[in-house]
Enzyme design. Sequence first.
Site, mmCIF file in Angstrom:
data_model
loop_
_atom_site.group_PDB
_atom_site.id
_atom_site.type_symbol
_atom_site.label_atom_id
_atom_site.label_comp_id
_atom_site.label_asym_id
_atom_site.label_seq_id
_atom_site.Cartn_x
_atom_site.Cartn_y
_atom_site.Cartn_z
ATOM 1 N N ARG A 10 40.095 38.338 38.204
ATOM 2 C CA ARG A 10 39.004 37.583 38.089
ATOM 3 C C ARG A 10 40.285 36.484 37.832
ATOM 4 O O ARG A 10 41.187 35.984 36.937
ATOM 5 C CB ARG A 10 38.190 37.468 37.457
ATOM 6 N N GLU A 35 37.296 27.500 42.582
ATOM 7 C CA GLU A 35 37.618 28.563 43.443
ATOM 8 C C GLU A 35 36.699 27.944 44.508
ATOM 9 O O GLU A 35 34.971 27.865 44.349
ATOM 10 C CB GLU A 35 37.356 30.646 43.684
ATOM 11 N N HIS A 87 41.069 34.743 47.672
ATOM 12 C CA HIS A 87 40.112 36.044 47.236
ATOM 13 C C HIS A 87 39.944 36.801 48.529
ATOM 14 O O HIS A 87 38.570 36.916 48.938
ATOM 15 C CB HIS A 87 38.607 34.837 46.671
HETATM 16 P P1 NAD Z 1 36.334 48.254 36.453
HETATM 17 O O1 NAD Z 1 34.789 47.923 35.284
HETATM 18 O O2 NAD Z 1 36.450 50.376 37.307
HETATM 19 O O3 NAD Z 1 37.810 48.321 35.477
HETATM 20 C C1 NAD Z 1 37.589 47.492 34.347
HETATM 21 C C2 NAD Z 1 38.627 48.270 33.048
HETATM 22 O O4 NAD Z 1 38.676 46.863 32.480
HETATM 23 C C3 NAD Z 1 37.876 49.319 32.090
HETATM 24 O O5 NAD Z 1 38.408 50.577 32.530
HETATM 25 C C4 NAD Z 1 37.615 48.457 30.828
HETATM 26 O O6 NAD Z 1 37.736 49.104 30.063
HETATM 27 C C5 NAD Z 1 38.482 47.258 31.416
HETATM 28 N N1 NAD Z 1 38.244 46.557 29.683
HETATM 29 C C6 NAD Z 1 37.938 46.206 29.588
HETATM 30 N N2 NAD Z 1 37.825 44.892 28.534
HETATM 31 C C7 NAD Z 1 39.260 44.473 28.437
HETATM 32 C C8 NAD Z 1 39.832 43.878 27.701
HETATM 33 N N3 NAD Z 1 39.839 43.068 26.987
HETATM 34 N N4 NAD Z 1 41.095 44.786 27.989
HETATM 35 C C9 NAD Z 1 41.837 45.477 28.889
HETATM 36 N N5 NAD Z 1 41.182 45.897 29.668
HETATM 37 C C10 NAD Z 1 39.275 45.997 29.406
HETATM 38 O O7 NAD Z 1 36.805 47.369 37.475
HETATM 39 P P2 NAD Z 1 37.376 47.720 38.673
HETATM 40 O O8 NAD Z 1 35.928 47.614 39.344
HETATM 41 O O9 NAD Z 1 38.340 47.901 38.588
HETATM 42 O O10 NAD Z 1 37.467 45.441 39.099
HETATM 43 C C11 NAD Z 1 38.399 45.429 38.156
HETATM 44 C C12 NAD Z 1 38.902 43.404 38.402
HETATM 45 O O11 NAD Z 1 39.170 43.291 39.614
HETATM 46 C C13 NAD Z 1 37.360 43.480 37.860
HETATM 47 O O12 NAD Z 1 37.170 42.236 37.154
HETATM 48 C C14 NAD Z 1 37.242 42.833 39.600
HETATM 49 O O13 NAD Z 1 36.309 41.699 39.657
HETATM 50 C C15 NAD Z 1 38.107 42.393 39.985
HETATM 51 N N6 NAD Z 1 38.096 42.430 41.626
HETATM 52 C C16 NAD Z 1 38.899 41.575 42.670
HETATM 53 C C17 NAD Z 1 38.318 41.291 43.643
HETATM 54 C C18 NAD Z 1 39.284 40.477 44.730
HETATM 55 O O14 NAD Z 1 38.502 40.536 46.047
HETATM 56 N N7 NAD Z 1 40.048 40.177 44.179
HETATM 57 C C19 NAD Z 1 37.776 42.937 44.454
HETATM 58 C C20 NAD Z 1 37.196 44.005 43.351
HETATM 59 C C21 NAD Z 1 37.505 43.638 42.110
#
Ligand code: NAD
Length: 533
Positions: free
Chosen positions: A239, A268, A286
């Site tokens: 994000r 964005e 994105h």
């Molecule tokens: P998820 O919830 O499975 O994993 C997120 C991880 O981050 C968790 O293990 C959590 O413990 C950890 N976390 C929470 N707070 C933290 C901190 N302060 N420091 C370090 N780690 C921390 O989520 P996901 O499905 O793996 O998605 C991860 C990211 O990717 C999200 O921000 C999501 O919005 C983004 N995403 C982007 C796209 C895109 O189109 N670019 C697509 C899907 C997801």
Amino acid sequence: MEEAKPTRYRILVTGEILPEGLSLLEAEPDFDVDVKVGLPRQELLRILAPYHALITRSETAIDKELLDAGANLRVIARGGVGLDNVDIDYASLKGVAVMNTPGANTIAAVEHTIGLLLALCRRIPHAHNSLRAGEWQRKKFLGTQLQGKTLGIIGLGRIGSRVATRMKAFEMHVIAYDPYVNVEKAEQLGVPLVEFEQLLRQSDIVTIHAPLTDETFHMISHREINMMKDGAMLINAARGPIVDPEALYHALTRGKLAGAAMDVFEEEPPKDRRLLELDNVVVTPHIGANTVEAQVNVAVQLARQVIAALKHGEYENSVNMPIASREEFLKLRPFLDLAERIGRMQVQTVEGRIQAVSVEYYGEIANYVKPLTVAVLKGLLAPILREKVNYINAPYIADERRIRVSQTRTFEPEDYTNLMRVHVRTDKQKQTVAGTLLGRSIPRIVEIDGYGLDVEPEGRFLIIKNYDRPGVIGKVGTILGNANVNIAEWRLGRLRPNDLALAVVKVDDPVPPEVIRQIEAVEQVVQVVPFEL
Ligand code: NAD
């Protein structure tokens, strides 16, 4: 009070759903599926009443009007993760489950991250543009190799963990920072968990896969970039606001960082184009989740979830909780709120990674063990996760994070008519918090780690553990007073005079970390932990 199950289910599809998903629905012998993609809203409201499930586009507002029109609705499902314009409370009140499909695009995001990584290290977009512009420049595009380099992953969740396994195949050394991930999971992945600073200092490439939360907003800014290796690279496909764009721009222009790749931006589409136009960045609009397969996954997942919900009462990825009746929801609401507050308090006050949660119920609330335990989990998990944690999905998430959940119930009341006692075990400590409702509606925390108290769980607090000696309260009061922090309440719990005491101090203002350190420095004070509800 469960309604009788219908013998046939009527499904209305007004959003695009790929044939892979639609065919699953149509294959159910007791499903009648009507596909009316792009149905205008007025028309939708007019025909909705007999349907049990609606599969709709994320643009369709799921509001009171729609929920009222759907007299027989049990499930509303839509692809993706967007939950804007959903009236979740009203849906809960009506007992309608609202579902989405987080996780369906995980692989797409993982692969895009790796694409960005390779594009950045080998400057592929730049080389491509140069060749198309009629040049044949080989020396200019000197890349860096991944083998042997250290990749630092921030956030080892669905996406981060898969990036890890894939990049290990590139023979990278992979480390991760994730304060909430289960240590066993990281061990199984073979990814050492390190502290944040260590990750910054050791990594050649840092990639972010954490959610956007208060804690991660601008988590990479000037200070953090300065800790990174000279010439390191940064990837953000999570994000935008997790990275401070000013700091990144500065680091890229002064050569502190060799490059950065981004699929997401603070704004964005980005209005400020300075970062985009630098020569050492790779950017995409994105598109991390945009693959054919991710869309198929969304369709299949939606169909499976709708089938499971209607036929088996399983509500995976539901963003709310379908409670049998409005009466039941209203009756449970204060208990659910208490349970969630206890969970929220505990996640803020325990040290370490949560491994197990067990809840004891006494009195009438023992009838509602399932939703209340779920509410505790919701409180425990919501502050640390990206997705909306709710009554339905909290157990699924706890399970995925390998948190062991158990509960016991005793219909005989203990000291209070109703009492719930929550034990949380982490890899570092155990903590127990008990709560009750006074007069069936006023929540109170009545016990922390065996100390009896009476705390209204609303506001800002400090838990202070200290040896019970004269003068401690005065000293702490003076420190808070000097810092202009007003004490609203001081609740003291003692087991025996002169022994270790525990106080829950309600404050009107936030207590800065240095003030907490000052209090901890007071002789007789053992520990100070802030929390907010
Ligand atoms: P998820 O919830 O499975 O994993 C997120 C991880 O981050 C968790 O293990 C959590 O413990 C950890 N976390 C929470 N707070 C933290 C901190 N302060 N420091 C370090 N780690 C921390 O989520 P996901 O499905 O793996 O998605 C991860 C990211 O990717 C999200 O921000 C999501 O919005 C983004 N995403 C982007 C796209 C895109 O189109 N670019 C697509 C899907 C997801």
